[in-house]
Design a protein around this motif. Structure first.
Motif, PDB file in Angstrom:
ATOM      1  N   ALA A 222       0.840  -1.201   0.000  1.00 29.06           N
ATOM      2  CA  ALA A 222       0.000   0.000   0.000  1.00 29.06           C
ATOM      3  C   ALA A 222       0.875   1.250   0.000  1.00 29.06           C
ATOM      4  CB  ALA A 222      -0.898  -0.015   1.229  1.00 29.06           C
ATOM      5  N   HIS A 223       0.318   2.324  -0.552  1.00 29.62           N
ATOM      6  CA  HIS A 223       0.993   3.627  -0.587  1.00 29.62           C
ATOM      7  C   HIS A 223       0.306   4.539   0.436  1.00 29.62           C
ATOM      8  CE1 HIS A 223       2.773   3.088  -4.838  1.00 29.62           C
ATOM      9  NE2 HIS A 223       1.939   2.071  -4.724  1.00 29.62           N
ATOM     10  N   THR A 224       1.088   5.072   1.370  1.00 24.32           N
ATOM     11  CA  THR A 224       0.502   6.029   2.311  1.00 24.32           C
ATOM     12  C   THR A 224       0.613   7.446   1.744  1.00 24.32           C
ATOM     13  OG1 THR A 224       0.433   6.702   4.646  1.00 24.32           O
ATOM     14  CG2 THR A 224       2.624   6.365   3.673  1.00 24.32           C
ATOM     15  N   GLY A 225       0.390   8.452   2.575  1.00 18.37           N
ATOM     16  CA  GLY A 225       0.438   9.854   2.141  1.00 18.37           C
ATOM     17  C   GLY A 225      -0.512  10.637   3.014  1.00 18.37           C
ATOM     18  N   ALA A 226      -0.398  11.946   2.919  1.00 18.52           N
ATOM     19  CA  ALA A 226      -1.110  12.807   3.867  1.00 18.52           C
ATOM     20  C   ALA A 226      -2.587  12.960   3.563  1.00 18.52           C
ATOM     21  CB  ALA A 226      -0.460  14.191   3.878  1.00 18.52           C
ATOM     22  N   MET A 227      -3.363  13.107   4.619  1.00 18.45           N
ATOM     23  CA  MET A 227      -4.752  13.569   4.528  1.00 18.45           C
ATOM     24  C   MET A 227      -4.971  14.544   5.680  1.00 18.45           C
ATOM     25  SD  MET A 227      -7.318  11.002   6.380  1.00 18.45           S
ATOM     26  CE  MET A 227      -8.348  12.454   6.447  1.00 18.45           C
ATOM     27  N   ARG A 228      -6.005  15.343   5.588  1.00 19.50           N
ATOM     28  CA  ARG A 228      -6.309  16.323   6.640  1.00 19.50           C
ATOM     29  C   ARG A 228      -7.809  16.346   6.865  1.00 19.50           C
ATOM     30  NH1 ARG A 228      -2.497  18.682  10.046  1.00 19.50           N
ATOM     31  NH2 ARG A 228      -0.612  19.103   8.880  1.00 19.50           N
ATOM     32  N   TYR A 229      -8.199  16.478   8.128  1.00 21.87           N
ATOM     33  CA  TYR A 229      -9.623  16.629   8.428  1.00 21.87           C
ATOM     34  C   TYR A 229      -9.963  18.108   8.544  1.00 21.87           C
ATOM     35  CZ  TYR A 229      -9.132  11.782  10.055  1.00 21.87           C
ATOM     36  OH  TYR A 229      -8.864  10.440  10.152  1.00 21.87           O
ATOM     37  N   PRO A 230     -10.956  18.565   7.808  1.00 24.74           N
ATOM     38  CA  PRO A 230     -11.431  19.939   8.050  1.00 24.74           C
ATOM     39  C   PRO A 230     -12.006  20.006   9.472  1.00 24.74           C
ATOM     40  CG  PRO A 230     -12.358  19.021   6.022  1.00 24.74           C
ATOM     41  CD  PRO A 230     -11.701  17.895   6.758  1.00 24.74           C
ATOM     42  N   ALA A 231     -12.002  21.195  10.045  1.00 20.59           N
ATOM     43  CA  ALA A 231     -12.377  21.345  11.460  1.00 20.59           C
ATOM     44  C   ALA A 231     -13.802  20.886  11.760  1.00 20.59           C
ATOM     45  CB  ALA A 231     -12.190  22.806  11.863  1.00 20.59           C
ATOM     46  N   ASP A 232     -14.704  21.053  10.812  1.00 20.86           N
ATOM     47  CA  ASP A 232     -16.120  20.836  11.126  1.00 20.86           C
ATOM     48  C   ASP A 232     -16.636  19.458  10.704  1.00 20.86           C
ATOM     49  OD1 ASP A 232     -15.539  21.500   8.544  1.00 20.86           O
ATOM     50  OD2 ASP A 232     -17.390  22.628   8.183  1.00 20.86           O
ATOM     51  N   ILE A 233     -15.730  18.517  10.408  1.00 20.93           N
ATOM     52  CA  ILE A 233     -16.145  17.207   9.896  1.00 20.93           C
ATOM     53  C   ILE A 233     -15.738  16.137  10.920  1.00 20.93           C
ATOM     54  CG2 ILE A 233     -15.716  15.521   8.031  1.00 20.93           C
ATOM     55  CD1 ILE A 233     -17.109  17.871   6.893  1.00 20.93           C
ATOM     56  N   PRO A 234     -16.593  15.132  11.199  1.00 19.88           N
ATOM     57  CA  PRO A 234     -16.187  14.063  12.113  1.00 19.88           C
ATOM     58  C   PRO A 234     -14.939  13.350  11.579  1.00 19.88           C
ATOM     59  CG  PRO A 234     -18.510  13.846  11.484  1.00 19.88           C
ATOM     60  CD  PRO A 234     -17.931  14.930  10.646  1.00 19.88           C
ATOM     61  N   ARG A 235     -14.059  12.949  12.473  1.00 16.11           N
ATOM     62  CA  ARG A 235     -12.808  12.305  12.052  1.00 16.11           C
ATOM     63  C   ARG A 235     -13.011  10.800  11.987  1.00 16.11           C
ATOM     64  NH1 ARG A 235      -7.856  15.720  14.350  1.00 16.11           N
ATOM     65  NH2 ARG A 235      -8.620  17.715  13.573  1.00 16.11           N
ATOM     66  N   ILE A 236     -12.864  10.247  10.812  1.00 18.46           N
ATOM     67  CA  ILE A 236     -13.054   8.804  10.636  1.00 18.46           C
ATOM     68  C   ILE A 236     -11.725   8.169  10.222  1.00 18.46           C
ATOM     69  CG2 ILE A 236     -15.511   9.039  10.024  1.00 18.46           C
ATOM     70  CD1 ILE A 236     -14.683   8.618   7.065  1.00 18.46           C
ATOM     71  N   PRO A 237     -11.511   6.904  10.593  1.00 18.60           N
ATOM     72  CA  PRO A 237     -10.259   6.251  10.190  1.00 18.60           C
ATOM     73  C   PRO A 237     -10.184   6.118   8.668  1.00 18.60           C
ATOM     74  CG  PRO A 237     -11.776   4.662  11.139  1.00 18.60           C
ATOM     75  CD  PRO A 237     -12.390   6.023  11.353  1.00 18.60           C
ATOM     76  N   ALA A 238      -8.951   6.182   8.156  1.00 14.77           N
ATOM     77  CA  ALA A 238      -8.747   6.130   6.703  1.00 14.77           C
ATOM     78  C   ALA A 238      -7.472   5.359   6.402  1.00 14.77           C
ATOM     79  CB  ALA A 238      -8.663   7.541   6.131  1.00 14.77           C
ATOM     80  N   VAL A 239      -7.590   4.342   5.559  1.00 21.94           N
ATOM     81  CA  VAL A 239      -6.442   3.500   5.218  1.00 21.94           C
ATOM     82  C   VAL A 239      -6.367   3.304   3.711  1.00 21.94           C
ATOM     83  CG1 VAL A 239      -6.545   2.248   7.426  1.00 21.94           C
ATOM     84  CG2 VAL A 239      -7.772   1.337   5.419  1.00 21.94           C
ATOM     85  N   ALA A 240      -5.200   2.810   3.266  1.00 26.15           N
ATOM     86  CA  ALA A 240      -5.024   2.498   1.843  1.00 26.15           C
ATOM     87  C   ALA A 240      -4.704   1.011   1.712  1.00 26.15           C
ATOM     88  CB  ALA A 240      -3.877   3.318   1.263  1.00 26.15           C
ATOM     89  N   ILE A 241      -5.155   0.408   0.606  1.00 24.33           N
ATOM     90  CA  ILE A 241      -4.768  -0.969   0.277  1.00 24.33           C
ATOM     91  C   ILE A 241      -4.077  -0.962  -1.095  1.00 24.33           C
ATOM     92  CG2 ILE A 241      -6.496  -2.138   1.703  1.00 24.33           C
ATOM     93  CD1 ILE A 241      -8.230  -2.454  -0.819  1.00 24.33           C
ATOM     94  N   SER A 242      -3.376  -2.041  -1.383  1.00 27.12           N
ATOM     95  CA  SER A 242      -2.598  -2.128  -2.622  1.00 27.12           C
ATOM     96  C   SER A 242      -3.506  -2.233  -3.838  1.00 27.12           C
ATOM     97  CB  SER A 242      -1.692  -3.361  -2.566  1.00 27.12           C
ATOM     98  OG  SER A 242      -2.485  -4.531  -2.665  1.00 27.12           O
ATOM     99  N   ASN A 243      -2.932  -2.024  -5.014  1.00 26.12           N
ATOM    100  CA  ASN A 243      -3.707  -2.184  -6.261  1.00 26.12           C
ATOM    101  C   ASN A 243      -4.258  -3.603  -6.419  1.00 26.12           C
ATOM    102  OD1 ASN A 243      -4.017   0.301  -7.806  1.00 26.12           O
ATOM    103  ND2 ASN A 243      -1.793   0.388  -7.746  1.00 26.12           N
TER     104      ASN A 243
END
Ligand SMILES: [Zn+2]
Length: 488
Positions: A222-243
């Motif tokens: 899998a390839h990681t990389g940055a994500m950001r939560y906007p202030a007003d949105i609930p924070r949910i887990p986020a992952v990547a899987i391989s092709n």
């Protein structure tokens, strides 16, 4: 030629009767025309030195040794980690060892996100687990993870077309394939899903997000990389899987049966940490107050050891400055290497540099950035005031033995120089070949084994010659005041 004799497209504007009311004015105009047609050329000595630098770079192992040292002695160096601090100490030590002047650090406050452990499983219809990586900045889950029925979409636009009821309480699978390109445009088009997909899913009430990696590897990584939560949105887990796993998950959806997924992650954010930009120079002579800026980033993501991203860029910039320092002619302009802190997770270093350099921004007359792998260089692009395109042509001629294509004048550089470029700093861009870069980018495969020593030497030659001639250019590198047309 004066700036106002140029149209925004850089073509010389013909004088009109209104602007030319006398023979004297006509004579003056013709004088500027002939001056422009005799755009200042490089001296024979400078061109000879460029040839010497090119040949030396093609047999120079400094750049490879630097990537080897950084990846072996420091290894992964995500912002805020012990590796990040070790990388700063490494860079100071190596710049001093190579004999750079004014070696110093510029303190930068960086976020400190910790990956922890993550796992990802298909629970139904056909249970199996798949290797995964949490996206940088994503929140963790409770120890048992989140499990829910899943919905598959191609991208953010497809998600937006769904009703909130069909997303609420579910895990969203973003299944967009990144396109392989030489110039990186496939990534530019695909990366928005990684940064913005999970928050868009959260805004519709999703409880988790999984993305097909923004990468071109067909291996099960899998390839990681940055994500950001906007202030007003609930924070949910986020992952990547391989092709290949994304292909397999797509087949499970294609069965028409209900797909249930589970995400577990212990990612978390710790208090901010101190890091630093590391700066070293080769001082210039008669135009020493003008800066030729060489940028790369010292941090890396953590699954690999940051050999191609961006150990190679660090090594190219340090290697080029060192070759120029040893040529026996002082460069006319000052060559400043800046190894930026935390490019990957919010460009903290480049923002700190911009803020700290406010008073001397106009001294940054031209920039180079290396943040696209270990080469080879295949093209010379630029983003210069059109009045200096002749100089770029001359530099391209000095690079002819390297058989590069001639790119356009819409180069964008990378993230670290973006702020300076937006303020009008010109760029020269020896373009690194990105065809295979995204097979490795942000994965555990980003190791020294991915660096081809010959491609790195060729890239060093292209950068060193371009940087040298940019520093010696007899004319002015004028700032860009009119917007350069978008790339496409
Ligand atoms: Zn990078």
């Amino acid at each position: 030629m004066t700036a106002n004799s140029l149209g925004t497209d850089g073509r010389r504007r013909m004088p009109t009767c209104k602007t030319l009311s006398s023979a004297a004015a006509l004579t003056a105009f013709l004088a500027t025309v002939s001056a422009a047609d005799r755009a200042p050329g490089f001296t024979t000595a400078d061109l000879r030195a460029a040839d010497t630098l090119r040949e030396r770079a093609l047999s120079d192992s400094t750049a490879y040794q630097l990537v080897e040292s950084l990846t072996t002695e420091v290894g992964p160096r995500p912002a805020g980690s012990a590796g990040d601090k070790a990388a700063v100490a490494w860079a100071v030590r190596e710049m001093q060892r190579l004999g750079f002047s004014n070696v110093r650090t510029m303190e930068v406050t960086v976020p400190h996100w910790v990956r922890g452990e993550a796992d990802f499983a298909v629970l139904a219809p056909w249970p199996q687990s798949m290797p995964t990586l949490a996206l940088g900045g994503s929140v963790g889950t409770v120890p048992d993870g989140v499990q829910a029925e899943a919905v598959m979409v191609k991208d953010i636009a497809a998600l937006a077309a769904l009703t909130p009821e069909s997303v609420r309480g579910r895990i969203v699978f973003f299944n967009n394939r990144m396109e392989r390109t030489r110039d990186g445009m496939g990534y530019v088009r695909g990366v928005a899903i990684r940064a913005g997909g999970p928050p868009a899913a959260a805004a519709l009430g999703a409880v988790g997000a999984v993305i097909r990696s923004v990468g071109t590897s067909t291996d099960r990584i899998a390839h990681t990389g940055a994500m950001r939560y906007p202030a007003d949105i609930p924070r949910i887990p986020a992952v990547a899987i391989s092709n290949p796993d994304a292909d397999a998950l797509e087949r499970q959806f294609a069965s028409g049966k209900t797909v249930r997924l589970r995400i577990r992650s212990s990612s978390r954010e710790l208090p901010a940490e101190r890091s630093a930009n590391v700066i070293g120079e080769v001082p210039g002579a008669d135009r020493g107050s003008e800066i030729v800026l060489l940028g790369a980033h010292l941090d890396s993501w953590d699954p690999g050891v940051g050999a191609i991203d961006d150990g190679a860029g660090v090594a190219l910039m340090m290697g080029a400055a060192r070759l120029i320092k040893e040529i026996g002619m002082k460069p006319r302009r000052t060559i400043r290497v800046v190894l930026f802190a935390n490019e990957e997770f919010g460009t903290s270093g480049s923002r700190a540099y911009l803020a700290a350099s406010e008073a001397e921004l106009s001294r940054h007359v031209i920039g180079f950035e290396a943040d696209f792998g270990a080469g080879p260089v295949w093209r010379l692009s630029s983003r210069v005031n059109p009045a200096q395109l002749t100089a770029v042509d001359q530099i391209a001629r000095a690079l002819a033995p390297l058989k590069l294509a001639r790119g356009g004048n819409q180069a964008t550089g990378g993230a670290d120089l973006d702020g300076l470029v937006k303020l009008g700093m010109p760029l020269l861009s020896p373009d690194l070949d990105g065809t295979h870069y995204f097979d490795v980018h942000h994965t555990l495969n980003d190791t020294l084994a991915q660096v081809d020593p010959a491609a790195l030497r060729q890239s060093l030659a292209a950068f060193t010659v371009s940087i040298w001639l940019a520093a010696q250019y007899p004319g002015e590198w004028q700032r860009l005041t009119a917007p350069v047309p978008p790339l496409r």
